[in-house]
Scaffold this motif. Structure first.
Motif, PDB file in Angstrom:
ATOM      1  N   GLN A   1       0.816  -1.209   0.000  1.00 46.19           N
ATOM      2  CA  GLN A   1       0.000   0.000   0.000  1.00 46.19           C
ATOM      3  C   GLN A   1       0.855   1.267   0.000  1.00 46.19           C
ATOM      4  O   GLN A   1       0.506   2.270  -0.634  1.00 46.19           O
ATOM      5  CB  GLN A   1      -0.937   0.006   1.211  1.00 46.19           C
ATOM      6  CG  GLN A   1      -1.897   1.181   1.246  1.00 46.19           C
ATOM      7  CD  GLN A   1      -2.861   1.103   2.428  1.00 46.19           C
ATOM      8  OE1 GLN A   1      -2.774   0.187   3.254  1.00 46.19           O
ATOM      9  NE2 GLN A   1      -3.775   2.050   2.516  1.00 46.19           N
ATOM     10  N   SER A   2       1.983   1.233   0.688  1.00 49.61           N
ATOM     11  CA  SER A   2       2.818   2.438   0.816  1.00 49.61           C
ATOM     12  C   SER A   2       3.849   2.573  -0.298  1.00 49.61           C
ATOM     13  O   SER A   2       4.639   3.515  -0.293  1.00 49.61           O
ATOM     14  CB  SER A   2       3.547   2.425   2.167  1.00 49.61           C
ATOM     15  OG  SER A   2       4.396   1.282   2.269  1.00 49.61           O
ATOM     16  N   ALA A   3       3.845   1.623  -1.263  1.00 49.33           N
ATOM     17  CA  ALA A   3       4.880   1.649  -2.300  1.00 49.33           C
ATOM     18  C   ALA A   3       4.906   2.956  -3.093  1.00 49.33           C
ATOM     19  O   ALA A   3       5.982   3.536  -3.303  1.00 49.33           O
ATOM     20  CB  ALA A   3       4.714   0.454  -3.237  1.00 49.33           C
ATOM     21  N   PRO A   4       3.759   3.489  -3.558  1.00 53.48           N
ATOM     22  CA  PRO A   4       3.820   4.740  -4.330  1.00 53.48           C
ATOM     23  C   PRO A   4       4.402   5.904  -3.550  1.00 53.48           C
ATOM     24  O   PRO A   4       5.215   6.676  -4.079  1.00 53.48           O
ATOM     25  CB  PRO A   4       2.347   4.991  -4.689  1.00 53.48           C
ATOM     26  CG  PRO A   4       1.711   3.639  -4.669  1.00 53.48           C
ATOM     27  CD  PRO A   4       2.392   2.916  -3.550  1.00 53.48           C
ATOM     28  N   SER A   5       4.005   6.045  -2.289  1.00 53.31           N
ATOM     29  CA  SER A   5       4.511   7.178  -1.505  1.00 53.31           C
ATOM     30  C   SER A   5       5.987   7.005  -1.164  1.00 53.31           C
ATOM     31  O   SER A   5       6.753   7.982  -1.155  1.00 53.31           O
ATOM     32  CB  SER A   5       3.691   7.348  -0.217  1.00 53.31           C
ATOM     33  OG  SER A   5       3.771   6.179   0.585  1.00 53.31           O
ATOM     34  N   GLU A   6       6.417   5.764  -0.901  1.00 53.77           N
ATOM     35  CA  GLU A   6       7.823   5.536  -0.568  1.00 53.77           C
ATOM     36  C   GLU A   6       8.731   5.828  -1.761  1.00 53.77           C
ATOM     37  O   GLU A   6       9.798   6.442  -1.612  1.00 53.77           O
ATOM     38  CB  GLU A   6       8.021   4.099  -0.092  1.00 53.77           C
ATOM     39  CG  GLU A   6       7.410   3.810   1.274  1.00 53.77           C
ATOM     40  CD  GLU A   6       7.689   2.395   1.739  1.00 53.77           C
ATOM     41  OE1 GLU A   6       8.870   2.071   1.958  1.00 53.77           O
ATOM     42  OE2 GLU A   6       6.733   1.604   1.857  1.00 53.77           O
ATOM     43  N   THR A   7       8.326   5.372  -2.934  1.00 54.69           N
ATOM     44  CA  THR A   7       9.162   5.631  -4.105  1.00 54.69           C
ATOM     45  C   THR A   7       9.102   7.100  -4.515  1.00 54.69           C
ATOM     46  O   THR A   7      10.079   7.640  -5.037  1.00 54.69           O
ATOM     47  CB  THR A   7       8.739   4.744  -5.284  1.00 54.69           C
ATOM     48  OG1 THR A   7       7.334   4.882  -5.521  1.00 54.69           O
ATOM     49  CG2 THR A   7       9.061   3.294  -5.006  1.00 54.69           C
ATOM     50  N   MET A   8       7.974   7.764  -4.257  1.00 55.24           N
ATOM     51  CA  MET A   8       7.887   9.187  -4.555  1.00 55.24           C
ATOM     52  C   MET A   8       8.882   9.983  -3.716  1.00 55.24           C
ATOM     53  O   MET A   8       9.542  10.914  -4.206  1.00 55.24           O
ATOM     54  CB  MET A   8       6.472   9.701  -4.308  1.00 55.24           C
ATOM     55  CG  MET A   8       6.306  11.210  -4.529  1.00 55.24           C
ATOM     56  SD  MET A   8       6.758  11.731  -6.205  1.00 55.24           S
ATOM     57  CE  MET A   8       5.362  11.044  -7.116  1.00 55.24           C
ATOM     58  N   SER A   9       9.013   9.626  -2.445  1.00 53.55           N
ATOM     59  CA  SER A   9       9.982  10.316  -1.587  1.00 53.55           C
ATOM     60  C   SER A   9      11.407  10.081  -2.072  1.00 53.55           C
ATOM     61  O   SER A   9      12.268  10.956  -1.941  1.00 53.55           O
ATOM     62  CB  SER A   9       9.838   9.857  -0.134  1.00 53.55           C
ATOM     63  OG  SER A   9      10.179   8.476   0.001  1.00 53.55           O
TER      64      SER A   9
END
Length: 575
Positions: free
Chosen positions: A285-293
């Motif tokens: 679930q957190s993959a998009p936000s983690e890679t965005m950072s």
């Protein structure tokens, strides 16, 4: 090359380039006119015949008076065969407020090959079409240069009006670097494959949850690719910065045609985006936000903006030419599992990111990104059209600051806009006298554009081995005594001592590396002996074995007259 390169006898007061003179200037006034080059087009076609009243110029939001103005002169050529037979001017040139630097020096067009970042196949295609594509350049009345970058800037053809020399030099350049393939598509393909393999290995293992248990490994793979791309972008930007420094001492406008397969503004964004938004989006679930950072950390915008300020300060305009031409957004057919292939959007992101840095530099310096066409002639014609629509607006800086970057804004006056489009450099920074003169010295060392109104002369003595393949080279600078202006002295003294400022640098012929530019202030005529009508000063340079260009700058502080000369020297090899 490192180590103590320059030693100075006690009779000199050595100072670094950034140091200020210990005494004020004598009867010398330094007034600098800032030139702003503006391109005006309408529906892509040049707009001619504008006047100073058609422009509004602002610095840091405040209106400033246009003290100098001129419109570029472009020539049409009537040909009998390939060579020029006759030229006739078709655009008028109007100068107001006195002669400007642009009027005197004109335009220098630099063809810049970014070897580590241009695929050999793309490079070969472009160079085969180069001769016909640059044919309109013969009408510019410009100087031309050929520069190659392969982890250092190499001037292959210094400024010349003979375009054929540039063409011959381009044909003689060795074929492209295989690192370009490794650094570009090949590296991205391998990173995507490694992500898929790690994902599939986890899926095949009992109890292993893809994108959960192996997230650290997946992120590490994406980071390695982003790190590699960021290093490549930094090297490319540093190469452009070195080019700007080399051109800084060249008068007038400088336009750089940057041939490359891309300058990504966010290196690694496509692989990180594939990991977070496609491969693991539904599994973590957190993959998009983690890679965005992660993507934010690899943003090179600040570096490119600093490069743009450096270019604007030195009146260099970038025209980034995407050698890839029309880029395909087709999926990678070499992947075994096409269900895991990057999406069309992700592949399109690769092209957008590769061109993003070119757009930033072009926009900030008043140039243009030449993209999305396979025909080199079309791209360069677009650039030549901008030359035909250019104006120079000059203003005098009333409160110069050598540290602060100032913002420029140019508008067309009411009634002159009429759907027209303008491009111009967005920033500038005033340079100190020391900085400007040191840059001119570097231009002499690298490019050889000497001038010598003071009659300065360089002599070198025999080298003395110092150990470790380093030698001491005596360098003597002589000046005719009558070339230094000496003002009447106080009562009882016929003349006061004169003062001269000296700069010295050595540039290696093979690697282009240079010593630190050193500066000394010298007092002459105060008990100094005159030998054969000349003042003579000697310095010692510690140099490794090899061949060099030793460049010397001498400025009479009273008259402001400057001489820039260079001399080839050889530091021999000791068996």
């Amino acid at each position: 090359m490192a180590g103590p390169w320059l030693t100075i006898p006690l009779c000199f007061v050595a100072s670094w380039l950034s140091a200020q003179p210990s005494q004020p200037f004598t009867d010398s006034v330094d007034v600098q006119v800032v030139e702003v080059d503006v391109v005006v087009t309408k529906k892509g076609r040049p707009v001619k015949g504008l006047s100073p009243e058609d422009f509004e110029l602002y610095v840091d939001g405040q209106p400033v008076e246009i003290s100098n103005f001129h419109e570029s002169t472009i020539y049409l050529e009537e040909r009998g065969g390939r060579r020029t037979r006759k030229q006739r001017a078709v655009i008028r040139r109007e100068a107001v407020g006195g002669a400007s630097d642009a009027t005197e020096a004109g335009l220098t067009v630099v063809l810049y090959l970014d070897e580590p970042n241009i695929y050999p196949a793309h490079r070969s295609r472009l160079l085969k079409r180069l001769e016909s594509a640059v044919e309109p350049w013969r009408s510019l009345g410009a100087h031309f240069m050929l520069v190659r970058f392969d982890h250092r800037v190499e001037v292959l053809v210094p400024p010349t009006r003979d375009l054929d020399l540039v063409l011959a030099g381009a044909n003689a350049v060795p074929k492209g670097s295989p690192r370009a393939v490794q650094n570009g598509t090949g590296a991205r393909r391998n990173a995507i494959r490694n992500l898929i393999v790690s994902h599939e290995n986890c899926s095949a293992s009992q109890g292993c949850r893809p994108c959960q248990d192996n997230w650290g490994e997946l992120l590490s793979i994406a980071r390695q690719f982003a790190d590699s791309q960021a290093t490549g972008a930094a090297i490319a930007a540093d190469g452009l910065a070195d080019l700007v420094t080399t051109l800084s001492g060249v008068s007038g406008r400088k336009s750089v045609v940057h041939l490359t397969d891309g300058l990504p503004q966010r290196p690694g964004i496509s692989v990180l985006g594939y990991l977070g938004n496609e491969l693991c989006r539904d599994r973590r679930q957190s993959a998009p936000s983690e890679t965005m950072s992660e993507m934010v950390q690899y943003d090179e915008s600040a570096r490119f903006n600093r490069l743009a300020v450096h270019a604007n300060t030195n009146r260099v305009t970038f025209y980034g030419l995407d050698a890839a031409g029309l880029r395909s957004a087709a999926p990678d057919i070499t992947l075994d599992d096409h269900t895991l292939s990057p999406s069309f959007q992700n592949v399109s992101l690769v092209a957008m990111n590769a061109q993003s840095g070119l757009h930033v530099l072009a926009q900030e310096t008043g140039g243009k990104a030449l993209t999305n066409a396979n025909d080199l002639a079309i791209l360069l014609d677009d650039m030549t059209g901008q030359f035909a629509a250019s104006y120079s607006l000059g203003f005098v800086e009333r409160a110069p600051s050598n540290e602060r970057t100032r913002q420029i804004k140019v508008l067309l006056a009411p009634g002159a806009d009429k759907g027209r489009r303008i491009e111009y450099r967005r920033t500038y920074r005033n340079k100190s006298l020391e900085e400007r003169l040191a840059e001119q010295l570097l231009a002499v060392a690298y490019l050889g554009n000497e001038r010598n109104p003071l009659g300065a002369h360089i002599d070198t003595g025999r080298t003395k081995p110092l150990g470790g393949r380093t030698h001491k080279l005596p360098v003597a600078v002589s000046l005719p005594a009558e070339s230094i202006v000496r003002l009447p002295g106080k009562a009882g003294a016929p003349y006061a001592p004169g003062r001269a400022r000296l700069w010295l640098v050595a540039v290696a012929d093979d690697k282009g590396a240079r010593t630190t530019v050193r500066e000394q202030m010298v007092t002459v005529g105060d008990g100094d002996a005159i030998v054969d009508g000349h003042y003579r000063f000697e310095v010692g340079m510690n140099l490794p074995e090899g061949s060099y260009q030793v460049a010397v700058g001498v400025r009479d502080e009273t008259s402001g007259v400057l001489s820039l000369v260079r001399k080839p020297v050889l530091v021999p090899t000791v068996d």
